[in-house]
Each structure stands twice: as structure tokens, then as C-alpha cells.
Scaffold this active site. Structure first.
Site, PDB file in Angstrom:
ATOM      1  N   GLU A 127     -17.108   1.453  -4.762  1.00 12.48           N
ATOM      2  CA  GLU A 127     -18.371   0.727  -4.629  1.00 12.48           C
ATOM      3  C   GLU A 127     -18.373  -0.450  -5.595  1.00 12.48           C
ATOM      4  O   GLU A 127     -17.537  -0.526  -6.505  1.00 12.48           O
ATOM      5  CB  GLU A 127     -19.551   1.648  -4.954  1.00 12.48           C
ATOM      6  N   ILE A 157     -12.687  -1.519   1.566  1.00 16.22           N
ATOM      7  CA  ILE A 157     -12.298  -0.375   2.383  1.00 16.22           C
ATOM      8  C   ILE A 157     -11.200  -0.778   3.364  1.00 16.22           C
ATOM      9  O   ILE A 157     -11.461  -1.412   4.397  1.00 16.22           O
ATOM     10  CB  ILE A 157     -13.510   0.213   3.138  1.00 16.22           C
ATOM     11  N   THR A 158      -9.961  -0.421   3.020  1.00 12.72           N
ATOM     12  CA  THR A 158      -8.812  -0.744   3.867  1.00 12.72           C
ATOM     13  C   THR A 158      -8.937  -0.026   5.207  1.00 12.72           C
ATOM     14  O   THR A 158      -9.300   1.140   5.262  1.00 12.72           O
ATOM     15  CB  THR A 158      -7.507  -0.345   3.172  1.00 12.72           C
ATOM     16  N   ARG A 243      -1.513   8.563  -3.775  1.00 14.49           N
ATOM     17  CA  ARG A 243      -0.651   7.837  -4.719  1.00 14.49           C
ATOM     18  C   ARG A 243       0.822   7.953  -4.350  1.00 14.49           C
ATOM     19  O   ARG A 243       1.617   7.067  -4.677  1.00 14.49           O
ATOM     20  CB  ARG A 243      -0.933   8.339  -6.139  1.00 14.49           C
ATOM     21  N   ARG A 268      23.614 -19.043  -1.916  1.00 14.21           N
ATOM     22  CA  ARG A 268      23.332 -20.183  -2.793  1.00 14.21           C
ATOM     23  C   ARG A 268      24.487 -20.382  -3.785  1.00 14.21           C
ATOM     24  O   ARG A 268      24.965 -19.415  -4.406  1.00 14.21           O
ATOM     25  CB  ARG A 268      22.029 -19.919  -3.559  1.00 14.21           C
ATOM     26  N   GLN A 336      12.868 -15.254  -8.938  1.00 12.15           N
ATOM     27  CA  GLN A 336      13.642 -16.031  -9.910  1.00 12.15           C
ATOM     28  C   GLN A 336      15.058 -16.281  -9.402  1.00 12.15           C
ATOM     29  O   GLN A 336      15.602 -17.376  -9.587  1.00 12.15           O
ATOM     30  CB  GLN A 336      13.683 -15.295 -11.248  1.00 12.15           C
ATOM     31  N   GLY A 340      13.662 -22.402  -7.050  1.00 14.13           N
ATOM     32  CA  GLY A 340      12.566 -23.153  -6.447  1.00 14.13           C
ATOM     33  C   GLY A 340      12.246 -22.706  -5.032  1.00 14.13           C
ATOM     34  O   GLY A 340      11.084 -22.702  -4.609  1.00 14.13           O
ATOM     35  N   GLU A 363      -6.087   2.630  -5.280  1.00 15.36           N
ATOM     36  CA  GLU A 363      -5.868   4.074  -5.426  1.00 15.36           C
ATOM     37  C   GLU A 363      -5.591   4.459  -6.871  1.00 15.36           C
ATOM     38  O   GLU A 363      -4.781   5.350  -7.154  1.00 15.36           O
ATOM     39  CB  GLU A 363      -4.797   4.570  -4.451  1.00 15.36           C
TER      40      GLU A 363
END
Length: 380
Positions: A127, A157-158, A243, A268, A336, A340, A363
Site C-alpha cells: 500500500e 500490483i504486478t 523470493r 569487439r 562495461q 559505449g 517482494e
């Protein structure tokens, strides 16, 4: 001690991994960008019996164990964290308490259709003035004959905007404090049940949540879950299981970020060679992999404890605490590694950073998990 998965657990892992690769990963960025509810994916979850994984078959579920549930949650969340939490709420926060505390008649009406995925559930505890202090409920239920009249509100509230029913916590006796909280199962088409527009959030944008308001909403007394005054106990035991779901979601998010970092580090190049050949990048990859494996062991231990039917409050809290904070660390390291490009919407890794952050909050915040863990340790 056996670290090997059973044949059924491996099959669940294979099935959900294939589903994530085919249906979730190609669409997750689009759903996030447009804040689009993943309608087809949720239907497919139902077809795969993933909306009632640990619910017995006679109650509409798959009848599997909680380790299967944790495995499935990791794979689904690796594909799309939003789809993962939609699944987690229906399994852990809605089906689980009704399975544990509901009568046979209540299970037939409020559990079976939801475990089969014909309907979707949500959980109403939070709440505006009752977040971490879950006992500070302001939503009030007053007995009037064979009904309770409910007034109040819930937020964040999901599944709320799409749910067909809610497990709702109310205050039936203010003087009794947390022992005055009572749970109800309420269809969302009940007169006096009002839903606000979906929330605008930083992450998990495809998993809609909303605020709810109850104005003289009349609920039959037969829709009470458990006994009057047992609501807080029901909520806390529900969150112990929830959980495990959120820890598994965090694990899936971390794995997505890690796998994308490993792949990018081979593509990369800098200083004439792939960046994965630089020790700085290798150290980050090593740290990420180690933390992911450590979190998974905590998650599976908590799930196994639940399957044994023993108290698992501390184990679930440890899993949720470590996995959620780990997910944020791993997602940031993965960004990281991307440099970029990781900050660009062209890459999925920036979404993983945003999605991971909520796992440290809902939760039970990380601070609440530490309180739960310490309380259990010091009681021993």
C-alpha cells in the site's frame, strides 16, 4: 548431496530454454520499448503448464517440484524478465497461498483455472503507506452479515491490469495489529474494484502493474482465505516462496547479461585483438560466472528446502538477497564490457541493467532480507 538434475528437471530446462530462445529473446526488446503486454507469450506459458508449475495436477497444475519451478523461472527470465515476473506472480504469490490455505471449494474456483492458465492472478499486500512495513495495512474489511465491505487501496500490483482475481490483504481488527490482518480472494470484476492505469516504470516494462482502489466493495465471507486474523502469516509464508521466484528471475537476468558480454567480447576488437584476450575483460567474465553459479546454488537450496516441506525463510531470503544484488553487479559489468555500445538501446544489455534493479526491491528489499536472515540466525 547431489548436484545432478533429475530427468524431469533437465527436460523442463530444455523446454523452457528452447521456448525462451524462440519466443522471448527475439521479442523482449520490442515489448520493453513499447511497454507491450506479452499476450502470446503468456498464452504459451499456459500451454506449457508454466503458470502452475508446483500446483498438484488435480488442482490444474503441472505437479512438479519447486526446483523445476526455479529452473523454469531462470530460463524464462533469461529470455524476458517481464514475462518471468508475470509467471512468478501467478505461481508464487497467487496460486501458492490458495494451494496451501484454501478449501477444496475455493481451490476449484480460485486455483484450478489459474494454474491451468485460463485466468491470471495477482497479490495485494503493498500500500502507499505499507511497503517494507507490511503490517501497517490501511485497507479495511468490515463484516456485514455474510459479506465483508472493503475500502482502501493497493499499489505496485504486478499483473494487476490483467488479473482476473487477487489475493488481497485487509485489516479486519486494527487493535490486533498484524494479527488483525485477513486475506481474501476477490474477483477483479467485483463492483467497487477499481484499477488505475498501468504504472510507468524504469524496467520490466512489459509486466504491467497498477494501483487499485476498493470503494465499498462487498466480498462474500466464503472468499476469506484461511481464518480471520491469519492474513499476515499467509502473506509472510507466501513471500518466503515468492523470493525463490524472484531470485530465479534475477539469476536469469544475470545470465542474459553475462552471455551477451561473453559473445560481444569475442566480436569487439581493441589494440589488434578481441577484447576477451585482455586480462581486464577476462577478470570481469570470471567474476560474473562465479557469482551466477553461487547464486544458482543458493536458489536451488531454497527450492529444495521448500520441496522438503521444512521452514525455508532464511534460505529464501539469502537466495533473494544474493541473487538480486548479484544480478545488478553482473549486468553493470556486462554493460562495461560493451563499452559505449552497452549504453545504447541497440543492445539488450542496457535493458538487463534496468530490469535487474527491481529485484533488489520487490517482494522484500535487500534490507528486509537482511532483517529476515538475521532474525532467523539469532533465534537459533
Amino acid at each position: 548431496m547431489n548436484f545432478e538434475l533429475t530427468d524431469i528437471q533437465r527436460e523442463i530446462q530444455r523446454m523452457t530454454r528452447e521456448f525462451a530462445a524462440k519466443e522471448l529473446i527475439p521479442n523482449a526488446r520490442k515489448w520493453d520499448e513499447h511497454h507491450a503486454w506479452p499476450t502470446d507469450a503468456v498464452k504459451k506459458l499456459a500451454e506449457l503448464s508454466l503458470l502452475g508449475v508446483a500446483v498438484p495436477e488435480q488442482n490444474g497444475g503441472a505437479g512438479l517440484d519447486n526446483v523445476c519451478y526455479a529452473i523454469a523461472m531462470e530460463e524464462i527470465s533469461r529470455g524476458c524478465a517481464s514475462t518471468g515476473v508475470i509467471m512468478s506472480v501467478n505461481n508464487s504469490l497467487y496460486c501458492d497461498p490458495i494451494m496451501k490455505y484454501g478449501t477444496d471449494a475455493q481451490k476449484e474456483q480460485f486455483l484450478a483455472p489459474f494454474a491451468r492458465g485460463e485466468k491470471l492472478g495477482c497479490f495485494g499486500l503493498t500500500e502507499p503507506e505499507a511497503g517494507s512495513d507490511a503490517a501497517a495495512q490501511k485497507t479495511v474489511a468490515v463484516r456485514k452479515g455474510d459479506e465483508y465491505v472493503i475500502n482502501g487501496s493497493k499499489n505496485w500490483i504486478t499483473n494487476g491490469p490483467k488479473a482476473d482475481a487477487i489475493v488481497l490483504m485487509t485489516m479486519t481488527n486494527k487493535e490486533a495489529g498484524h494479527k488483525g490482518i485477513t486475506a481474501f480472494m476477490v474477483p477483479t470484476d467485483t463492483p467497487g474494484f477499481i484499477r488505475a492505469e498501468p504504472d510507468k516504470k524504469m524496467g520490466i516494462s512489459a509486466a504491467w502493474s497498477c494501483s487499485m482502489f476498493f470503494e465499498d466493495m462487498r466480498v462474500p465471507a466464503k472468499y476469506m482465505l484461511g481464518k480471520e486474523g491469519e492474513g499476515f502469516k499467509i502473506a509472510m509464508s507466501t513471500l518466503d516462496g515468492g523470493r525463490i521466484g524472484i531470485a530465479s528471475q534475477a539469476l536469469g537476468i544475470a545470465r542474459a547479461a553475462y552471455e551477451e558480454a561473453v559473445r560481444y567480447s569475442g566480436e569487439r576488437k581493441s589494440f589488434g585483438k578481441p577484447i576477451r584476450e585482455h586480462q581486464a575483460i577476462q577478470f570481469m567474465i570470471a567474476d560474473m560466472a562465479t557469482e551466477i553459479d553461487a547464486a544458482r546454488l543458493l536458489v536451488w537450496r531454497a527450492a529444495l528446502q521448500k520441496d522438503k516441506g521444512v521452514r525455508h525463510s532464511a534460505e529464501s531470503a539469502m537466495a533473494k538477497l544474493y541473487a538480486s544484488e548479484m544480478a545488478s553487479r553482473v549486468a553493470n559489468k556486462a554493460l562495461q564490457v560493451h563499452g559505449g555500445m552497452g549504453y545504447s538501446k541497440e543492445m539488450d544489455v542496457e535493458r538487463h541493467v534496468r530490469d535487474a534493479r527491481i529485484t533488489e526491491i520487490y517482494e522484500g528489499t535487500s534490507e528486509i532480507q537482511r532483517i529476515v536472515i538475521a532474525a532467523n540466525l539469532l533465534r537459533e
